[in-house]
Scaffold this active site. Structure first.
Site, short mmCIF file in Angstrom:
data_model
loop_
_atom_site.label_atom_id
_atom_site.label_comp_id
_atom_site.label_asym_id
_atom_site.label_seq_id
_atom_site.Cartn_x
_atom_site.Cartn_y
_atom_site.Cartn_z
N GLY A 93 7.02 59.43 79.54
CA GLY A 93 7.53 60.35 78.64
C GLY A 93 9.18 60.12 78.83
N CYS A 94 9.90 60.64 77.79
CA CYS A 94 11.13 60.36 77.63
C CYS A 94 11.64 61.22 78.68
CB CYS A 94 11.82 60.68 76.56
SG CYS A 94 11.36 62.27 75.60
N TYR A 95 11.60 62.43 78.98
CA TYR A 95 12.11 63.14 79.98
C TYR A 95 11.98 62.52 81.40
CZ TYR A 95 13.46 66.86 76.78
OH TYR A 95 14.10 67.66 75.70
N GLU B 188 19.19 61.47 74.94
CA GLU B 188 18.89 62.31 76.06
C GLU B 188 19.72 62.45 77.33
OE1 GLU B 188 14.56 62.86 76.34
OE2 GLU B 188 14.69 62.44 78.14
#
Length: 342
Positions: A149-151, A240
Site C-alpha cells: 500500500g502507499c502508506y 503523500e
C-alpha cells in the site's frame, strides 16, 4: 525479453489509469487488454480525457471477457476481495496485484481488518510482498507479487534500514495523503466542498494499512511490532508525506549513515542533504522517494520523514518496477521521468 504483453484489470480507477500512463512510455510494454466492468465498451479516452491522443489503446471490456492468450503479466488494479477472487482463477500470466488481497500472510488477520473471509487463502503463502528495494532477489521467481500500500511503502522505506538502531516498541506515524488515495468512486466525504481548505484525520487508531506495516516491521525486528498510526486527508490530488517519531540510543548521525548506506545505490530512493525536509512537490508524478532524518529536541527521539507520490511509487510505478525486476528488464524502464514541478 524485448516485448512484454500486459493486461490491466481495473483501468477505470486512478491506479489503473496511472499504470496505463506509465506503460505507454515503457520501451518493452505492449498493452493487450484493459478492463473496467462499469465502463465496458468505452474507450479509455471516454473515461479518461488525457488519453485522447492514444486512440490505439484497447477498448475497455469486462474483466471476465479479457483474452489472456499471449499475455505475460496481469496487473490487478481492482478493489480488495474482488481482486483475489478474479486473479485466483488466472493461470499462465504472472500477476502483479495492487489491491490489499495478497499483502497479508495470515488469512485471519485479513478477515479481521477487511471484514470478509479471504477469497483465496491457499495463494497467500506463495505471494511475494513486493517492496521492490527489499524484494529484489526474490522477484524473478515470483508468480504473484503483492504491491505494498502507499502508506506502508513510505513507512517501510523510512524504517526498515533503522530497525537495528531504534526501539520497536515506540513508533509513532503521522501521515498525510492526497484525495486520490481514496479512489475514484463517489464518496460524500471526498467532494470538493468537503475536502477543500481542510485537513482531517480518518480511520483513527485502525487503518487497514497498520497490520501490513506491522507484519513487515516484525519480520525485520524478529519480534512483534505495534505502531501508532494516524492518517490525514489533505486537499491535493496526489502525494503523500509521513512523519515518524522513533526512540533511539544512537545519535542521529548513525541513523543517517544507515539510510545512506542502504540507499546509496538505489535509483529511486534518495536521502536528502542534512537539514532538508522532504516535500511532496519533490516527487510528484514520479517513482522517486525522498527521505531524511532529524534530531528531536527531546533527547532519545528522532524524526524520520518520507515523501512519495501515492499513485506512482505508492502504487502503479512500484508495480511496473516489480515487473521489470521479475522479467530481467532494466529496473528503471518506463519510470525514469523526473518529478512534475510546479
Amino acid at each position: 525479453m524485448s516485448k512484454v504483453s500486459i493486461a490491466v484489470l481495473g483501468a477505470s480507477g486512478y491506479t489503473g489509469a496511472d499504470l496505463v500512463r506509465l506503460a505507454l512510455s515503457h520501451p518493452n510494454i505492449e498493452i493487450a487488454a484493459l478492463s473496467a466492468n462499469a465502463k465496458a465498451g468505452q474507450s479509455m479516452a471516454e473515461v479518461w480525457p488525457h488519453f485522447a491522443m492514444f486512440p490505439a489503446l484497447p477498448r475497455l471490456v469486462k474483466a471476465e471477457d479479457v483474452d489472456l492468450a499471449g499475455v505475460d503479466v496481469v496487473f490487478g488494479c481492482l478493489p480488495h476481495a474482488a481482486s483475489a477472487e478474479l486473479l485466483s482463477g488466472i493461470s499462465g500470466p504472472r500477476i502483479v496485484d495492487l489491491s490489499a488481497d495478497f499483502r497479508l500472510k495470515d488469512a485471519a488477520t485479513y478477515a479481521d481488518w477487511y471484514g470478509n473471509a479471504h477469497p483465496a487463502p491457499d495463494l497467500l503463502p506463495g505471494a511475494l510482498y513486493g517492496l521492490t528495494e527489499f524484494a529484489r532477489d526474490d522477484l524473478p521467481g515470483a508468480d504473484i507479487v503483492a504491491c505494498p500500500g502507499c502508506y506502508p511503502t513510505a513507512v517501510l522505506l523510512g524504517l526498515l534500514p533503522l530497525m537495528d538502531l531504534i526501539s520497536p516498541e515506540r513508533i509513532t506515524v503521522n501521515a498525510l495523503s492526497g484525495v486520490s488515495g481514496a479512489g475514484r468512486s463517489l464518496k460524500e466525504a471526498n467532494l470538493f466542498a468537503e475536502v477543500a481548505e481542510a485537513v482531517a484525520p480518518y480511520a483513527i487508531g485502525r487503518h487497514r494499512h497498520m497490520p501490513e506495516i506491522e507484519q513487515e516491521l516484525s519480520l525485520r525486528a524478529a519480534s512483534p511490532v505495534m505502531i501508532s498510526f494516524t492518517p490525514h486527508l489533505i486537499p491535493m490530488n496526489r502525494g503523500e508525506l509521513v512523519t515518524m517519531i522513533v526512540e533511539t540510543a544512537h545519535p542521529v548521525a548513525d541513523l543517517r549513515a544507515a539510510l545512506d548506506k542502504r540507499y546509496a545505490a538505489e535509483a529511486f530512493v534518495h536521502l536528502l542533504p542534512e537539514g532538508v525536509g522532504p516535500a511532496t512537490r519533490m516527487v510528484r508524478g514520479s517513482n522517486h522517494v525522498v527521505l531524511n532524518v532529524f534530531a528531536d529536541r527531546i533527547p532519545g527521539r528522532v524524526i524520520v520523514i518520507v515523501a512519495i507520490d501515492n499513485l506512482v511509487k505508492g502504487s502503479s510505478g512500484q508495480a511496473i518496477q516489480n515487473m521489470n525486476v521479475m522479467l530481467g528488464l532494466p529496473e528503471t524502464a518506463g519510470l525514469s521521468a523526473a518529478p512534475l514541478f510546479p
